[in-house]
Design an enzyme around this catalytic site. Sequence first.
Site, PDB file in Angstrom:
ATOM      1  N   ASP A  83       0.827  -1.205   0.000  1.00  0.00           N
ATOM      2  CA  ASP A  83       0.000   0.000   0.000  1.00  0.00           C
ATOM      3  C   ASP A  83       0.861   1.256   0.000  1.00  0.00           C
ATOM      4  OD1 ASP A  83      -2.448   1.431   0.216  1.00  0.00           O
ATOM      5  OD2 ASP A  83      -2.201   1.590   2.384  1.00  0.00           O
ATOM      6  N   HIS A  84       0.487   2.205  -0.831  1.00  0.00           N
ATOM      7  CA  HIS A  84       1.116   3.535  -0.856  1.00  0.00           C
ATOM      8  C   HIS A  84       2.638   3.497  -0.975  1.00  0.00           C
ATOM      9  CE1 HIS A  84      -2.043   6.487  -0.549  1.00  0.00           C
ATOM     10  NE2 HIS A  84      -2.676   5.703   0.304  1.00  0.00           N
ATOM     11  N   VAL A 228      -9.185   0.361   5.031  1.00  0.00           N
ATOM     12  CA  VAL A 228      -9.398   0.798   6.413  1.00  0.00           C
ATOM     13  C   VAL A 228      -8.156   0.472   7.232  1.00  0.00           C
ATOM     14  CG1 VAL A 228     -10.845   0.622   8.472  1.00  0.00           C
ATOM     15  CG2 VAL A 228     -11.874   0.289   6.207  1.00  0.00           C
TER      16      VAL A 228
END
Length: 280
Positions: A83-84, A228
């Site tokens: 992620d990211h 989330v």
Amino acid sequence: MPLVNTAEIMNAARAANIGQGAFNVIHLESAEALIHGAELAQAPVILQISENCVSYHGSLEPIALASLAAACNAGVPVAVHLDHAESEDLAKAAVDLGFGSIMFDGAHLDYEQNVAATRRVAEYAHAAGVYVEAELGKVGGKDGAHAPGVRTDPDEARAFVQATGVDALAVAVGSSHAMLDRSAALDIDLIARIRAALEVPLVLHGSSGVSDENIVAAIHAGMTKINVSTHLNGFFTRAIREYLQENPSVVDSRKYLARGREAMAKESARLLRLFAGDSI
């Protein structure tokens, strides 16, 4: 059940017009909690390891290999996602380790640089059969730079996907990272317009700051992957605080971490059911 490629999970969610939960791993206990939550919900889950998480652990391999091993022993389909990642080298390292997907975040670059870097990463990942997510239109909050007026343009999004070949796109529609309350107001009309403009699934970052009702509306409008992190971390941390208040003399960290792990599992199961339509 074996570790699965993210494409398998995402394609199934898109075909069913439901939301797919993607939850962030911070340490081994959170990976275990999220997998247990998926088993409770009898739903697939995407475990996400962020570049910030990699920095915390000092390198990618320890937390990545632990998460991959935990996923391989799960009773439901589990994919592992980077992620990211703002580093092309980190994205490639995740591909080489066997991740099911990577998210290359070039949103800090100007448009042409973002396109070029994202295309390079996508070509490398696709050669190994790895699913690729990218971001267009900055999702704020991580550096306090969130501007409510920043939104992803549907036409630009279509051109970006065509130019880069990515498989999913994270879009800026009103959410913000690391929010501690759930007061973000999503632009549901914009989500629908972006969904109509693209063939690839849409990804909602910063979902911790969005209410259940707003997330449900976003899924109906065309969101597929729902990220989330902060919201679930709150359940983990509050449970540990409560345990330590009840047991001030405890020194065995397994005892309070187990309480946090249980709380995170229960809430992640609830979210997976919500996203899949149990309460929609």
